[in-house]
Design a protein around this motif. Sequence first.
Motif, PDB file in Angstrom:
ATOM      1  N   GLU A  24       0.885  -1.216   0.128  1.00 27.77           N
ATOM      2  CA  GLU A  24       0.031  -0.003   0.085  1.00 27.77           C
ATOM      3  C   GLU A  24       0.857   1.233  -0.029  1.00 27.77           C
ATOM      4  O   GLU A  24       0.617   2.247  -0.780  1.00 27.77           O
ATOM      5  CB  GLU A  24      -0.722  -0.040   1.446  1.00 27.77           C
ATOM      6  N   VAL A  25       2.080   1.211   0.754  1.00 29.91           N
ATOM      7  CA  VAL A  25       2.752   2.250   0.766  1.00 29.91           C
ATOM      8  C   VAL A  25       3.510   2.645  -0.418  1.00 29.91           C
ATOM      9  O   VAL A  25       3.655   3.931  -0.984  1.00 29.91           O
ATOM     10  CB  VAL A  25       3.618   2.390   2.003  1.00 29.91           C
ATOM     11  N   VAL A  26       3.825   1.395  -1.193  1.00 32.79           N
ATOM     12  CA  VAL A  26       4.753   1.505  -2.357  1.00 32.79           C
ATOM     13  C   VAL A  26       3.509   2.274  -3.388  1.00 32.79           C
ATOM     14  O   VAL A  26       4.136   3.053  -4.351  1.00 32.79           O
ATOM     15  CB  VAL A  26       5.070   0.311  -2.852  1.00 32.79           C
ATOM     16  N   SER A  27       2.384   1.713  -3.476  1.00 36.16           N
ATOM     17  CA  SER A  27       1.631   2.244  -4.342  1.00 36.16           C
ATOM     18  C   SER A  27       1.253   3.950  -4.216  1.00 36.16           C
ATOM     19  O   SER A  27       0.831   4.627  -5.086  1.00 36.16           O
ATOM     20  CB  SER A  27       0.181   1.465  -4.501  1.00 36.16           C
ATOM     21  N   LEU A  28       1.132   4.209  -2.679  1.00 39.42           N
ATOM     22  CA  LEU A  28       0.994   5.466  -2.300  1.00 39.42           C
ATOM     23  C   LEU A  28       1.995   6.419  -2.829  1.00 39.42           C
ATOM     24  O   LEU A  28       1.859   7.613  -3.156  1.00 39.42           O
ATOM     25  CB  LEU A  28       0.951   5.762  -0.845  1.00 39.42           C
ATOM     26  N   LYS A  34       3.936  10.246  -9.381  1.00 39.45           N
ATOM     27  CA  LYS A  34       3.250  10.513 -10.561  1.00 39.45           C
ATOM     28  C   LYS A  34       2.502  11.848 -10.754  1.00 39.45           C
ATOM     29  O   LYS A  34       2.467  12.513 -11.685  1.00 39.45           O
ATOM     30  CB  LYS A  34       2.273   9.494 -11.091  1.00 39.45           C
ATOM     31  N   SER A  35       2.036  12.037  -9.577  1.00 46.83           N
ATOM     32  CA  SER A  35       1.089  13.566  -9.467  1.00 46.83           C
ATOM     33  C   SER A  35       1.943  14.728  -9.007  1.00 46.83           C
ATOM     34  O   SER A  35       1.432  15.775  -8.816  1.00 46.83           O
ATOM     35  CB  SER A  35      -0.218  13.358  -8.476  1.00 46.83           C
ATOM     36  N   ASN A  36       3.243  14.487  -8.855  1.00 47.36           N
ATOM     37  CA  ASN A  36       4.091  15.460  -8.354  1.00 47.36           C
ATOM     38  C   ASN A  36       3.664  15.952  -7.157  1.00 47.36           C
ATOM     39  O   ASN A  36       3.497  17.300  -6.929  1.00 47.36           O
ATOM     40  CB  ASN A  36       4.395  16.545  -9.510  1.00 47.36           C
ATOM     41  N   ASN A  37       3.087  15.233  -6.255  1.00 44.97           N
ATOM     42  CA  ASN A  37       2.714  15.725  -5.020  1.00 44.97           C
ATOM     43  C   ASN A  37       3.432  15.169  -3.720  1.00 44.97           C
ATOM     44  O   ASN A  37       2.856  14.523  -3.052  1.00 44.97           O
ATOM     45  CB  ASN A  37       1.383  15.670  -4.755  1.00 44.97           C
ATOM     46  N   ILE A  38       4.675  15.489  -3.575  1.00 41.40           N
ATOM     47  CA  ILE A  38       5.567  14.798  -2.551  1.00 41.40           C
ATOM     48  C   ILE A  38       5.721  15.565  -1.549  1.00 41.40           C
ATOM     49  O   ILE A  38       6.196  16.814  -1.495  1.00 41.40           O
ATOM     50  CB  ILE A  38       6.866  14.579  -3.106  1.00 41.40           C
ATOM     51  N   SER A  43       8.115  11.383   2.192  1.00 39.79           N
ATOM     52  CA  SER A  43       9.364  11.011   2.745  1.00 39.79           C
ATOM     53  C   SER A  43       9.562  10.136   3.725  1.00 39.79           C
ATOM     54  O   SER A  43      10.658   9.378   3.680  1.00 39.79           O
ATOM     55  CB  SER A  43      10.174  12.497   2.494  1.00 39.79           C
ATOM     56  N   LYS A  44       8.751  10.461   4.815  1.00 38.84           N
ATOM     57  CA  LYS A  44       8.907   9.618   5.905  1.00 38.84           C
ATOM     58  C   LYS A  44       8.443   8.227   5.618  1.00 38.84           C
ATOM     59  O   LYS A  44       9.213   7.243   6.069  1.00 38.84           O
ATOM     60  CB  LYS A  44       8.003  10.232   6.959  1.00 38.84           C
ATOM     61  N   TYR A  45       7.592   7.913   4.679  1.00 35.64           N
ATOM     62  CA  TYR A  45       7.052   6.469   4.547  1.00 35.64           C
ATOM     63  C   TYR A  45       8.317   6.101   3.702  1.00 35.64           C
ATOM     64  O   TYR A  45       8.630   4.805   3.784  1.00 35.64           O
ATOM     65  CB  TYR A  45       5.823   6.538   3.461  1.00 35.64           C
ATOM     66  N   ILE A  46       9.058   6.643   2.832  1.00 34.18           N
ATOM     67  CA  ILE A  46      10.083   6.180   2.100  1.00 34.18           C
ATOM     68  C   ILE A  46      11.228   5.696   2.869  1.00 34.18           C
ATOM     69  O   ILE A  46      11.818   4.770   2.838  1.00 34.18           O
ATOM     70  CB  ILE A  46      10.648   7.161   1.034  1.00 34.18           C
ATOM     71  N   SER A  47      11.496   6.429   3.979  1.00 29.04           N
ATOM     72  CA  SER A  47      12.784   6.410   4.819  1.00 29.04           C
ATOM     73  C   SER A  47      12.233   5.238   5.893  1.00 29.04           C
ATOM     74  O   SER A  47      12.978   4.417   6.281  1.00 29.04           O
ATOM     75  CB  SER A  47      12.959   7.523   5.433  1.00 29.04           C
ATOM     76  N   LEU A  48      10.826   5.093   6.153  1.00 27.32           N
ATOM     77  CA  LEU A  48      10.320   4.198   7.310  1.00 27.32           C
ATOM     78  C   LEU A  48      10.421   2.661   6.744  1.00 27.32           C
ATOM     79  O   LEU A  48      10.956   1.829   7.344  1.00 27.32           O
ATOM     80  CB  LEU A  48       9.138   4.591   7.842  1.00 27.32           C
TER      81      LEU A  48
END
Length: 74
Positions: A24-28, A34-38, A43-48
């Motif tokens: 779910e996090v990968v798809s999020l 893709k929507s350029n809404n980072i 960024s916390k999900y990526i590092s977590l």
Amino acid sequence: MGKSKKRIFNRNTDEKGLILKRDEVVSLVLHAIKSNNINEDISKYISLFGITTEELLEEGADFEEVSAVKHLFI
């Protein structure tokens, strides 16, 4: 067990937090790229979860999109 301890244990089991699964996090993250809404949460999900660029590329991201935000990854 006393009444107070029993209430404390029952209260803690009723309060559940946010449950996220890795897919779910990968798809999020992929949707955010893709929507350029980072934002900060992405960024916390990526590092977590330790999401890698290869994982996003396998999920269906374009190489250009991922390479544009490669500073977010470890």
